[in-house]
Design an enzyme around this catalytic site. Structure first.
Site, mmCIF file in Angstrom:
data_model
loop_
_atom_site.group_PDB
_atom_site.id
_atom_site.type_symbol
_atom_site.label_atom_id
_atom_site.label_comp_id
_atom_site.label_asym_id
_atom_site.label_seq_id
_atom_site.Cartn_x
_atom_site.Cartn_y
_atom_site.Cartn_z
ATOM 1 N N SER A 111 0.055 -6.506 5.614
ATOM 2 C CA SER A 111 -0.696 -7.597 6.241
ATOM 3 C C SER A 111 -0.543 -7.621 7.754
ATOM 4 C CB SER A 111 -0.189 -8.930 5.692
ATOM 5 O OG SER A 111 1.189 -9.079 6.024
ATOM 6 N N SER A 115 6.234 -7.083 6.729
ATOM 7 C CA SER A 115 7.013 -7.117 5.480
ATOM 8 C C SER A 115 8.105 -6.050 5.542
ATOM 9 C CB SER A 115 6.108 -6.901 4.269
ATOM 10 O OG SER A 115 5.364 -5.726 4.420
ATOM 11 N N SER A 116 7.817 -4.899 6.118
ATOM 12 C CA SER A 116 8.837 -3.835 6.112
ATOM 13 C C SER A 116 10.044 -4.244 6.953
ATOM 14 C CB SER A 116 8.259 -2.483 6.553
ATOM 15 O OG SER A 116 7.810 -2.547 7.875
ATOM 16 N N GLU A 148 13.172 2.297 10.113
ATOM 17 C CA GLU A 148 11.705 2.426 10.149
ATOM 18 C C GLU A 148 11.303 3.746 10.822
ATOM 19 O OE1 GLU A 148 9.600 -0.253 9.004
ATOM 20 O OE2 GLU A 148 7.926 1.117 9.289
ATOM 21 N N ASP A 160 9.269 -6.137 15.787
ATOM 22 C CA ASP A 160 9.231 -6.715 14.435
ATOM 23 C C ASP A 160 10.637 -6.999 13.922
ATOM 24 O OD1 ASP A 160 6.636 -6.072 14.823
ATOM 25 O OD2 ASP A 160 6.527 -4.538 13.264
#
Ligand code: GLA
Length: 374
Positions: A111, A115-116, A148, A160
């Site tokens: 989205s 979320s990750s 990540e 993030d």
């Protein structure tokens, strides 16, 4: 149904919305995200083995990660983020203990609401809690970013993971991605609301052109570093850009123009937020979207249609894509009294343009990591 009361710790980390400052974190710019009530929750307990047993509240899958084989789980559909996070935490010198973990994610996948990052940050904080360690949020964020980059293969910036770990309820974070200094700015939108809308075309940063954009900005920095005497692209002001932009290939020049102007928009947006000037903030959101569409080319048909549908309503001061782009969500500033009309208008107009039904989220601005003994 698993009895979550049999676990020792409940650890959560947030999804995030970025108000403005897109695709400039990896250029050392200032960004303006806020942590959300949508988050990943990890219930964890030690199990006396050398394995992490993973399960999910929303999936029937069960995955076991062996602590001495964490390198080998990159291609898992579910569990790869947890494996990468555990591996990077281990590599950073922390002790891992075998444990059972139940994961419960309320950040919609794909989205653009991170979320990750929420999964990575909460998994690391949970591993620390179960090992009896008090994790420091900035270190967790940096380790999650490594997961990540080095495990999931997305060469992301720090925004993030930092927002997910270090968010503060009711505040946006004016985060300098070069120094990691962060100013918490109260989100005071007066008679307006922040509205997050999902275009429901899933994005995938991996498949998308995210890493390509990073390479383009790296190339630009390599060209401009000496002549403009800069150590990151965010140090280039508009005047210096105009002086040196002739050195850049055309496409890259457009990318850099976005970076330079977006940095300035963040500065103005922070002022607008502090003074409660929602029309000014809205205009900056609109300009940011246009730049991401025309200069940085990371929006796509659906996000453009969704931003346009929002911007065309008279109660909306501004709207833009948020996150990596190529799908995912927009964020809009809308007069609260007209929210239901706005929702109807955007729903109809967007569906007509794309065939997709958008989703509207109700979520508050929330804390980053939370750790609770059950
Ligand atoms: C993704 C990345 C962030 C940032 C944004 C774009 O969310 O993970 O680091 O680059 O895209 O602003």
């Amino acid at each position: 149904m698993t009895d979550l009361n049999n676990y020792e710790w409940k650890v959560t980390a947030a999804g995030r919305v970025n108000l403005i400052g897109e695709h400039i974190d990896y250029c050392g710019g200032k960004v303006f995200p806020a942590a959300l009530g949508m988050r990943n929750t990890v219930y964890v307990r030690a199990n006396g083995t050398d394995k992490i047993n993973l399960s999910w509240t929303t999936l029937s899958d069960k995955v076991t990660l062996e602590l001495d084989k964490l390198e080998t789980y990159r291609s898992l559909k579910y569990g790869n983020y947890q494996a990468g996070s555990a591996l990077m935490w281990q590599k950073a010198g922390h002790k891992l203990v075998g444990c059972d973990m139940v994961q419960d994610c309320t950040v919609p996948f794909g989205s653009g609401l991170s979320s990750s990052a929420a999964i990575e940050v909460s998994t690391i904080a949970a591993l620390a809690a179960v090992a009896g360690e008090k994790a420091e949020p900035v270190e967790v964020a940096k380790t999650a970013q490594r997961a990540e980059r080095e495990y999931a293969g997305v060469n992301c910036g720090i925004m993030d993971q930092y927002a997910s770990a270090c968010g503060k309820a009711g505040h946006a974070m004016l985060l300098d991605c070069n120094t990691l200094s962060c100013e918490y700015v109260p989100v005071k939108t007066g008679d307006c609301s922040l509205v997050i809308i999902n275009c429901n075309k899933p994005h995938s940063l991996m498949e998308s052109k995210y890493n390509e954009r990073r390479d383009e900005t790296d190339k630009a920095l390599a060209i401009l570093r000496e002549p403009a005497k800069i150590s990151c692209l965010a140090e280039l002001d508009l005047r210096a850009f105009e002086k040196y932009c002739g050195l850049l290939p055309e496409k890259i020049r457009l990318r850099v123009k976005h970076v330079v102007e977006e940095c300035e928009r963040v500065r103005l947006a922070a002022v607008a937020m502090k003074t409660g000037d929602m029309p000014a903030l809205g205009a900056l959101l609109n300009a940011s979207h246009a730049s991401l569409r025309d200069l940085y080319e990371v929006t796509g048909k659906e996000l453009d249609a969704l931003a346009e549908a929002a911007q065309s309503h008279s109660a909306c001061f501004g709207s833009r894509m948020t996150g990596g782009g190529f799908g995912g969500c927009t964020v809009s500033i809308v007069q609260t009294r007209a929210l239901s009309e706005f929702t109807k208008h955007v729903g109809e107009r967007y569906k007509k343009a794309t065939g997709y039904e958008p989703s509207f989220y109700q979520t508050e601005i929330s804390d980053g990591i939370t750790v609770e003994k059950i």
